[in-house]
Design a protein around this motif. Structure first.
Motif, PDB file in Angstrom:
ATOM      1  N   GLY A  31       0.240  -1.588   0.263  1.00 38.12           N
ATOM      2  CA  GLY A  31      -0.056   0.009  -0.162  1.00 38.12           C
ATOM      3  C   GLY A  31       0.677   1.318   0.117  1.00 38.12           C
ATOM      4  N   GLY A  32       2.120   1.405  -0.111  1.00 33.48           N
ATOM      5  CA  GLY A  32       3.059   2.421   0.080  1.00 33.48           C
ATOM      6  C   GLY A  32       2.770   3.073  -1.190  1.00 33.48           C
ATOM      7  N   ARG A  33       3.821   4.353  -1.888  1.00 35.56           N
ATOM      8  CA  ARG A  33       3.955   5.078  -2.593  1.00 35.56           C
ATOM      9  C   ARG A  33       5.636   4.943  -2.856  1.00 35.56           C
ATOM     10  N   LEU A  34       5.460   4.842  -3.984  1.00 36.51           N
ATOM     11  CA  LEU A  34       7.184   4.714  -4.905  1.00 36.51           C
ATOM     12  C   LEU A  34       7.805   6.419  -4.934  1.00 36.51           C
ATOM     13  N   GLY A  35       8.692   6.475  -4.564  1.00 33.78           N
ATOM     14  CA  GLY A  35       9.136   7.999  -5.530  1.00 33.78           C
ATOM     15  C   GLY A  35      10.330   7.763  -6.342  1.00 33.78           C
ATOM     16  N   PHE A  36      10.441   8.307  -7.016  1.00 29.98           N
ATOM     17  CA  PHE A  36      11.583   8.271  -8.424  1.00 29.98           C
ATOM     18  C   PHE A  36      11.743   9.415  -7.902  1.00 29.98           C
ATOM     19  N   ASP A  37      12.705   9.786  -7.091  1.00 32.88           N
ATOM     20  CA  ASP A  37      12.543  11.433  -7.238  1.00 32.88           C
ATOM     21  C   ASP A  37      14.893  11.173  -7.288  1.00 32.88           C
ATOM     22  N   THR A  38      15.199  10.843  -8.114  1.00 35.49           N
ATOM     23  CA  THR A  38      16.944  11.301  -8.161  1.00 35.49           C
ATOM     24  C   THR A  38      16.904  11.582  -9.795  1.00 35.49           C
ATOM     25  N   PHE A  39      15.715  12.062 -10.933  1.00 31.91           N
ATOM     26  CA  PHE A  39      15.525  11.969 -11.919  1.00 31.91           C
ATOM     27  C   PHE A  39      16.540  12.991 -12.292  1.00 31.91           C
ATOM     28  N   GLY A  40      16.855  12.804 -13.337  1.00 32.81           N
ATOM     29  CA  GLY A  40      18.763  14.178 -13.683  1.00 32.81           C
ATOM     30  C   GLY A  40      19.831  13.200 -13.167  1.00 32.81           C
ATOM     31  N   TYR A  41      19.992  12.467 -12.323  1.00 32.49           N
ATOM     32  CA  TYR A  41      21.652  12.264 -12.310  1.00 32.49           C
ATOM     33  C   TYR A  41      22.571  10.752 -13.193  1.00 32.49           C
ATOM     34  N   GLU A  42      22.460  11.342 -14.057  1.00 27.61           N
ATOM     35  CA  GLU A  42      22.599   9.812 -15.032  1.00 27.61           C
ATOM     36  C   GLU A  42      23.980  10.334 -14.782  1.00 27.61           C
ATOM     37  N   THR A  43      24.358   8.827 -15.498  1.00 30.23           N
ATOM     38  CA  THR A  43      25.839   8.265 -16.007  1.00 30.23           C
ATOM     39  C   THR A  43      26.631   9.653 -16.822  1.00 30.23           C
ATOM     40  N   GLU A  44      25.426  10.541 -17.434  1.00 32.88           N
ATOM     41  CA  GLU A  44      25.227  11.016 -18.624  1.00 32.88           C
ATOM     42  C   GLU A  44      26.267  12.031 -18.718  1.00 32.88           C
ATOM     43  N   LEU A  45      26.309  12.405 -17.283  1.00 29.40           N
ATOM     44  CA  LEU A  45      26.715  13.858 -16.403  1.00 29.40           C
ATOM     45  C   LEU A  45      28.050  14.130 -16.830  1.00 29.40           C
ATOM     46  N   PRO A  46      29.014  14.943 -16.709  1.00 27.16           N
ATOM     47  CA  PRO A  46      30.952  15.601 -16.864  1.00 27.16           C
ATOM     48  C   PRO A  46      31.552  14.275 -16.003  1.00 27.16           C
ATOM     49  N   ASP A  47      30.408  14.671 -14.808  1.00 26.52           N
ATOM     50  CA  ASP A  47      31.154  14.175 -13.396  1.00 26.52           C
ATOM     51  C   ASP A  47      30.272  13.000 -12.512  1.00 26.52           C
ATOM     52  N   PRO A  48      29.505  12.748 -12.729  1.00 24.54           N
ATOM     53  CA  PRO A  48      28.039  12.155 -12.426  1.00 24.54           C
ATOM     54  C   PRO A  48      28.307  11.611 -10.737  1.00 24.54           C
ATOM     55  N   PRO A  49      27.575  11.245  -9.890  1.00 19.75           N
ATOM     56  CA  PRO A  49      27.801  10.768  -8.949  1.00 19.75           C
ATOM     57  C   PRO A  49      27.777   9.397  -8.717  1.00 19.75           C
ATOM     58  N   PHE A  50      28.071   8.153  -7.499  1.00 22.46           N
ATOM     59  CA  PHE A  50      28.381   7.123  -6.980  1.00 22.46           C
ATOM     60  C   PHE A  50      26.206   6.895  -7.424  1.00 22.46           C
ATOM     61  N   TRP A  51      25.917   7.872  -7.390  1.00 16.44           N
ATOM     62  CA  TRP A  51      24.743   6.758  -7.231  1.00 16.44           C
ATOM     63  C   TRP A  51      23.537   7.417  -7.780  1.00 16.44           C
ATOM     64  N   ALA A  52      24.661   7.963  -9.079  1.00 16.24           N
ATOM     65  CA  ALA A  52      23.944   7.914 -10.771  1.00 16.24           C
ATOM     66  C   ALA A  52      23.350   6.987 -12.228  1.00 16.24           C
ATOM     67  N   ARG A  53      22.218   6.953 -13.043  1.00 21.49           N
ATOM     68  CA  ARG A  53      22.341   5.959 -13.570  1.00 21.49           C
ATOM     69  C   ARG A  53      21.722   6.089 -15.145  1.00 21.49           C
ATOM     70  N   PRO A  54      22.074   5.164 -15.647  1.00 20.09           N
ATOM     71  CA  PRO A  54      21.884   5.581 -17.354  1.00 20.09           C
ATOM     72  C   PRO A  54      19.970   5.989 -17.472  1.00 20.09           C
ATOM     73  N   ARG A  55      20.267   7.235 -18.009  1.00 18.59           N
ATOM     74  CA  ARG A  55      18.324   8.183 -18.722  1.00 18.59           C
ATOM     75  C   ARG A  55      17.808   7.195 -18.484  1.00 18.59           C
ATOM     76  N   LYS A  56      18.289   6.584 -20.004  1.00 15.97           N
ATOM     77  CA  LYS A  56      16.846   5.331 -20.628  1.00 15.97           C
ATOM     78  C   LYS A  56      16.987   4.429 -19.813  1.00 15.97           C
ATOM     79  N   GLU A  57      17.608   4.449 -18.355  1.00 13.05           N
ATOM     80  CA  GLU A  57      17.443   3.142 -18.163  1.00 13.05           C
ATOM     81  C   GLU A  57      16.888   3.029 -16.679  1.00 13.05           C
ATOM     82  N   ARG A  58      16.568   4.465 -16.025  1.00 13.77           N
ATOM     83  CA  ARG A  58      15.555   4.836 -15.411  1.00 13.77           C
ATOM     84  C   ARG A  58      14.251   5.481 -15.604  1.00 13.77           C
TER      85      ARG A  58
END
Length: 317
Positions: A216-243
């Motif tokens: 019954g819980g809600r899901l937060g997809f709330d790290t949009f924009g942290y992408e591996t395509e960034l010039p210096d992505p953080p460790f929690w980044a993810r490929p844009r298309k995958e997310r």
């Protein structure tokens, strides 16, 4: 009419308009103010933050949920000034990002004390600011499993939420079983809990998304924009298309009403450099165009950014 606590006073939930459900004005770990390399003056932070919030407002954003907990740089008087300057509703939180960010004074406190603290900040105000918290923040400590301290904070949050009618949002969703058990024991409606960061790079593969939805819980997809395509992505980044594909798969499975989306951006990071090129306005500059390109109708986009957040944030009492 249902209402939401903002730093400038209660606002009808129907007037929140587009909501960024999980963001930060300035977030840092306890003690970051002592780091002379990265610490900013108030003037520097203001100069970094105001243009981002003004752009957010110009894009059509109206409400910014500030998910920085106690001990992580929460500054409610500053939020009040920013809200008055930019016209953006800012919802402050009580609670903690995770047990590992609670300083000893709070970490050693009882469940009863923490419950009373959260209730006070929701119903009376935060310190002497006159501003009331609009949501409770809880989290999972570093290491990916809920500690006994985390569980104590979750229990206090559940009791405070039940008594005040505000919602709970979490930092990380990778160890939900203890949380679900505590919430059930305390009679907490899981529809009032947003299990956050269900989409970040390291944790999305091990987050039991369906289990959270089934409970019954809600899901937060709330790290949009942290992408591996960034010039210096953080460790929690993810490929844009995958997310994005992951998000759309849950939408297409019929769970849009249980989803909330945000960017988890940090307007002016405290004690660390932040992630260059990533702001709350990714929502408007990339995510909403991507949703439209994928065929999502405007009514569903409104559901995601207007109606779902308003329903979630509205005080239920």
């Amino acid at each position: 009419m249902s209402k939401v606590n903002t730093v400038l006073g209660p606002v009808p939930a129907e007037e929140l308009d587009i909501v960024a459900i999980h963001e930060h004005i300035g977030y840092g770990m306890p003690g970051s103010e002592l780091d002379t390399q990265w610490w900013k003056t108030p003037e520097q932070a203001y100069e970094e933050t105001v243009p981002k919030l003004r752009a957010f407002r110009e894009y059509g954003g109206r409400t910014f949920v500030e998910a920085t907990g106690i001990c992580n740089g929460r500054d409610v008087d500053y939020y009040k000034s920013l809200s008055a300057t930019t016209g953006v509703h800012i919802v402050a939180c009580t609670g903690f990002v995770g047990g590992n960010t609670a300083l000893p004074y709070f970490a050693e406190a009882s469940v009863d004390y923490l419950t009373k603290l959260f209730i006070h900040e929701i119903t009376v105000g935060i310190g002497n600011t006159g501003a009331k918290a609009g949501v409770i923040k809880v989290g999972v400590s570093r290491g990916g499993r809920m500690t006994e301290l985390d569980k104590k904070i979750y229990r206090a949050a559940a009791r405070a939420a039940s008594q005040t009618g505000v919602a709970i949002l979490t930092h990380l969703a990778i160890d939900p079983e203890p949380a679900i058990a505590i919430f059930n024991e305390e009679g907490m409606d899981l529809d009032r809990v947003l299990f956050g960061h269900a989409d970040d790079g390291p944790n999305a593969p091990i987050t039991p998304h369906q289990r959270i939805l089934d409970a019954g819980g809600r899901l937060g997809f709330d790290t949009f924009g942290y992408e591996t395509e960034l010039p210096d992505p953080p460790f929690w980044a993810r490929p844009r298309k995958e997310r994005f594909d992951h998000f759309m798969s849950i939408v297409n499975d019929g769970h849009l009403d249980k989803l909330l989306a945000s960017a988890d951006a940090n307007c002016s990071p405290l004690g660390w450099p932040g992630v260059k090129g990533h702001t709350v306005n990714y929502i408007f500059e990339q995510l909403i165009p991507d949703l439209r390109e994928a065929g999502m109708p405007q009514s569903d986009i409104d559901r995601l950014f207007v109606h779902n957040p308003a329903q979630f944030l509205a005080i239920q009492n």
